[in-house]
Design a protein around this motif. Structure first.
Motif, PDB file in Angstrom:
ATOM      1  N   ALA A 108       0.829  -1.213   0.000  1.00 41.93           N
ATOM      2  CA  ALA A 108       0.000   0.000   0.000  1.00 41.93           C
ATOM      3  C   ALA A 108       0.861   1.260   0.000  1.00 41.93           C
ATOM      4  CB  ALA A 108      -0.929  -0.007   1.218  1.00 41.93           C
ATOM      5  N   VAL A 109       1.934   1.241   0.795  1.00 38.29           N
ATOM      6  CA  VAL A 109       2.850   2.396   0.832  1.00 38.29           C
ATOM      7  C   VAL A 109       3.463   2.616  -0.549  1.00 38.29           C
ATOM      8  CG1 VAL A 109       5.016   3.288   1.795  1.00 38.29           C
ATOM      9  CG2 VAL A 109       3.368   2.154   3.293  1.00 38.29           C
ATOM     10  N   PHE A 110       3.955   1.542  -1.133  1.00 36.58           N
ATOM     11  CA  PHE A 110       4.593   1.620  -2.459  1.00 36.58           C
ATOM     12  C   PHE A 110       3.614   2.147  -3.513  1.00 36.58           C
ATOM     13  CE2 PHE A 110       5.329  -0.472  -6.591  1.00 36.58           C
ATOM     14  CZ  PHE A 110       6.554   0.102  -6.917  1.00 36.58           C
ATOM     15  N   LYS A 111       2.425   1.556  -3.554  1.00 32.86           N
ATOM     16  CA  LYS A 111       1.434   1.940  -4.574  1.00 32.86           C
ATOM     17  C   LYS A 111       0.940   3.373  -4.384  1.00 32.86           C
ATOM     18  CE  LYS A 111      -0.722  -2.498  -5.822  1.00 32.86           C
ATOM     19  NZ  LYS A 111      -1.990  -3.263  -5.709  1.00 32.86           N
ATOM     20  N   SER A 112       0.755   3.775  -3.134  1.00 37.54           N
ATOM     21  CA  SER A 112       0.200   5.115  -2.888  1.00 37.54           C
ATOM     22  C   SER A 112       1.145   6.202  -3.384  1.00 37.54           C
ATOM     23  CB  SER A 112      -0.106   5.311  -1.400  1.00 37.54           C
ATOM     24  OG  SER A 112       1.078   5.284  -0.632  1.00 37.54           O
ATOM     25  N   VAL A 113       2.446   6.019  -3.140  1.00 40.80           N
ATOM     26  CA  VAL A 113       3.422   7.021  -3.589  1.00 40.80           C
ATOM     27  C   VAL A 113       3.588   6.964  -5.103  1.00 40.80           C
ATOM     28  CG1 VAL A 113       5.803   7.835  -3.402  1.00 40.80           C
ATOM     29  CG2 VAL A 113       4.601   7.039  -1.372  1.00 40.80           C
ATOM     30  N   LYS A 114       3.581   5.748  -5.661  1.00 42.44           N
ATOM     31  CA  LYS A 114       3.645   5.593  -7.118  1.00 42.44           C
ATOM     32  C   LYS A 114       2.470   6.331  -7.763  1.00 42.44           C
ATOM     33  CE  LYS A 114       3.656   2.006 -10.707  1.00 42.44           C
ATOM     34  NZ  LYS A 114       3.459   0.566 -10.980  1.00 42.44           N
ATOM     35  N   ASN A 164      -1.974  20.682 -11.016  1.00 37.20           N
ATOM     36  CA  ASN A 164      -1.253  21.910 -10.669  1.00 37.20           C
ATOM     37  C   ASN A 164       0.198  21.836 -11.134  1.00 37.20           C
ATOM     38  OD1 ASN A 164      -3.468  23.084  -9.070  1.00 37.20           O
ATOM     39  ND2 ASN A 164      -3.090  21.328  -7.744  1.00 37.20           N
ATOM     40  N   ALA A 165       0.840  22.989 -11.132  1.00 33.07           N
ATOM     41  CA  ALA A 165       2.251  23.050 -11.528  1.00 33.07           C
ATOM     42  C   ALA A 165       3.063  22.089 -10.665  1.00 33.07           C
ATOM     43  CB  ALA A 165       2.764  24.479 -11.362  1.00 33.07           C
ATOM     44  N   ARG A 166       3.875  21.283 -11.328  1.00 33.19           N
ATOM     45  CA  ARG A 166       4.637  20.264 -10.613  1.00 33.19           C
ATOM     46  C   ARG A 166       6.072  20.744 -10.352  1.00 33.19           C
ATOM     47  NH1 ARG A 166       3.488  14.771 -13.933  1.00 33.19           N
ATOM     48  NH2 ARG A 166       4.858  13.936 -12.312  1.00 33.19           N
ATOM     49  N   ILE A 167       6.650  20.224  -9.267  1.00 32.32           N
ATOM     50  CA  ILE A 167       8.052  20.496  -8.961  1.00 32.32           C
ATOM     51  C   ILE A 167       8.764  19.144  -9.048  1.00 32.32           C
ATOM     52  CG2 ILE A 167       9.656  21.602  -7.351  1.00 32.32           C
ATOM     53  CD1 ILE A 167       7.159  22.760  -5.895  1.00 32.32           C
ATOM     54  N   ILE A 168       9.366  18.899 -10.196  1.00 32.50           N
ATOM     55  CA  ILE A 168       9.935  17.569 -10.477  1.00 32.50           C
ATOM     56  C   ILE A 168      10.986  17.168  -9.438  1.00 32.50           C
ATOM     57  CG2 ILE A 168      11.170  16.167 -12.178  1.00 32.50           C
ATOM     58  CD1 ILE A 168       8.297  16.929 -12.969  1.00 32.50           C
ATOM     59  N   GLU A 169      11.837  18.108  -9.041  1.00 34.06           N
ATOM     60  CA  GLU A 169      12.905  17.788  -8.081  1.00 34.06           C
ATOM     61  C   GLU A 169      12.317  17.319  -6.747  1.00 34.06           C
ATOM     62  OE1 GLU A 169      12.616  20.685  -9.650  1.00 34.06           O
ATOM     63  OE2 GLU A 169      14.271  20.609 -11.104  1.00 34.06           O
ATOM     64  N   GLU A 210      12.306   9.093  -3.357  1.00 30.99           N
ATOM     65  CA  GLU A 210      13.443   8.556  -2.590  1.00 30.99           C
ATOM     66  C   GLU A 210      13.040   8.320  -1.127  1.00 30.99           C
ATOM     67  OE1 GLU A 210      16.920  11.036  -2.897  1.00 30.99           O
ATOM     68  OE2 GLU A 210      16.778  11.149  -5.084  1.00 30.99           O
ATOM     69  N   MET A 211      12.314   9.286  -0.562  1.00 28.72           N
ATOM     70  CA  MET A 211      11.859   9.169   0.825  1.00 28.72           C
ATOM     71  C   MET A 211      10.950   7.949   0.981  1.00 28.72           C
ATOM     72  SD  MET A 211       9.706  11.975   3.045  1.00 28.72           S
ATOM     73  CE  MET A 211       9.463  11.793   4.819  1.00 28.72           C
ATOM     74  N   ALA A 212      10.076   7.752  -0.003  1.00 23.89           N
ATOM     75  CA  ALA A 212       9.156   6.612   0.033  1.00 23.89           C
ATOM     76  C   ALA A 212       9.915   5.288  -0.029  1.00 23.89           C
ATOM     77  CB  ALA A 212       8.165   6.695  -1.117  1.00 23.89           C
ATOM     78  N   LYS A 214      12.741  17.135   6.093  1.00 25.02           N
ATOM     79  CA  LYS A 214      13.241  18.509   6.221  1.00 25.02           C
ATOM     80  C   LYS A 214      13.700  19.047   4.860  1.00 25.02           C
ATOM     81  CE  LYS A 214      16.324  21.480   8.873  1.00 25.02           C
ATOM     82  NZ  LYS A 214      16.524  22.345   7.697  1.00 25.02           N
ATOM     83  N   GLU A 215      14.384  18.185   4.086  1.00 26.36           N
ATOM     84  CA  GLU A 215      14.871  18.603   2.761  1.00 26.36           C
ATOM     85  C   GLU A 215      13.703  18.931   1.835  1.00 26.36           C
ATOM     86  OE1 GLU A 215      18.095  17.088  -0.607  1.00 26.36           O
ATOM     87  OE2 GLU A 215      17.532  15.741   1.028  1.00 26.36           O
ATOM     88  N   ILE A 216      12.686  18.067   1.833  1.00 27.62           N
ATOM     89  CA  ILE A 216      11.499  18.286   0.987  1.00 27.62           C
ATOM     90  C   ILE A 216      10.777  19.558   1.428  1.00 27.62           C
ATOM     91  CG2 ILE A 216       9.182  17.386   0.451  1.00 27.62           C
ATOM     92  CD1 ILE A 216      10.578  14.535   0.603  1.00 27.62           C
TER      93      ILE A 216
END
Length: 226
Positions: free
Chosen positions: A27-33, A111-116, A123-125, A162-164
């Motif tokens: 579920a974690v994997f799919k939700s972030v995907k 909405n406008a996306r921020i690819i970075e 990566e966090m996921a 924190k980075e995000i």
């Protein structure tokens, strides 16, 4: 005979818990995907499948209470049952946060996306999912030392958050078009950060299972409660 039945029941508890954990990890994997790909179909799938996770938690709690009432286990046996009850509750909450990520996907309005930032969330996921998978392995092997190591990796998840957060706030200030999407990024990163906390809770229950002590892991405190 009674002991054999009890051991069979314990084995069944372990298997159910592990199955529940695998569903939660997926579920974690799919939700972030779904969130990264803006795929609402996958997101709806995560929400639908959460019912199965909830049902497993109810079954585990019911069986655990039944075993305590009928078998009146002591020492290690009782610790095993308590660990299953507490850790399955944490797994269920992880599943709830995966659902929250999925719901964020459904709310997104192109909405406008921020690819970075999306790459960093991905990566966090990955780091969070690895924690979930590792803690299931530590649970099956009753490996308290490994559980302590897994809990330490929560600091990596917190660093990602924190980075995000910093990246998103900076972009939102510079480009107002990213404000709505940026709010979603912050929410999703927050959900992932909480998942890391719940994995740490499960690590603490694994340590309790082996030692009978509840340790506060991954904090600046060294509390130890008998």
């Amino acid at each position: 005979m009674l002991r054999t039945q009890f051991e069979d029941d314990l084995k069944n508890l372990h298997q159910k818990f592990y199955s529940m954990g695998q569903l939660v990890s997926t579920a974690v994997f799919k939700s972030v995907k779904a969130f990264i790909k803006h795929d609402k179909e996958i997101a709806y799938g995560v929400i639908d499948e959460d019912q199965q996770i909830n049902e497993l938690e109810v079954q585990l709690e019911k069986k655990s209470l039944e075993m305590i009432a009928l078998q009146q286990p002591v020492t290690t046996d009782l610790r095993i049952i308590i660990t299953v009850m507490k850790a399955s509750s944490d797994l269920e909450r992880i599943g709830d946060h995966a659902v929250s990520v999925a719901k964020s996907t459904i709310r997104v309005k192109g909405n406008a996306r921020i690819i970075e930032v999306e790459e960093k969330i991905s990566e966090m996921a990955d780091a969070v999912k690895l924690m979930v998978d590792n803690v299931l392995d530590a649970y099956i092997n009753e490996d308290a030392e490994r559980a302590k190591e897994i809990a330490k990796s929560d600091s990596e998840v917190n660093a990602y958050f924190k980075e995000i957060y910093d990246m998103t706030i900076k972009e939102m200030k510079e480009n107002p078009n990213t404000v709505i999407g940026g709010t979603d990024y912050l929410q999703v990163a927050g959900f992932l950060e909480r998942i890391g906390d719940y994995v740490t809770n499960i690590c603490e229950w694994i340590v309790y299972l082996k030692t009978g002590k509840i340790l506060e892991l991954n904090t600046n405190r060294d509390d130890e409660i008998d």
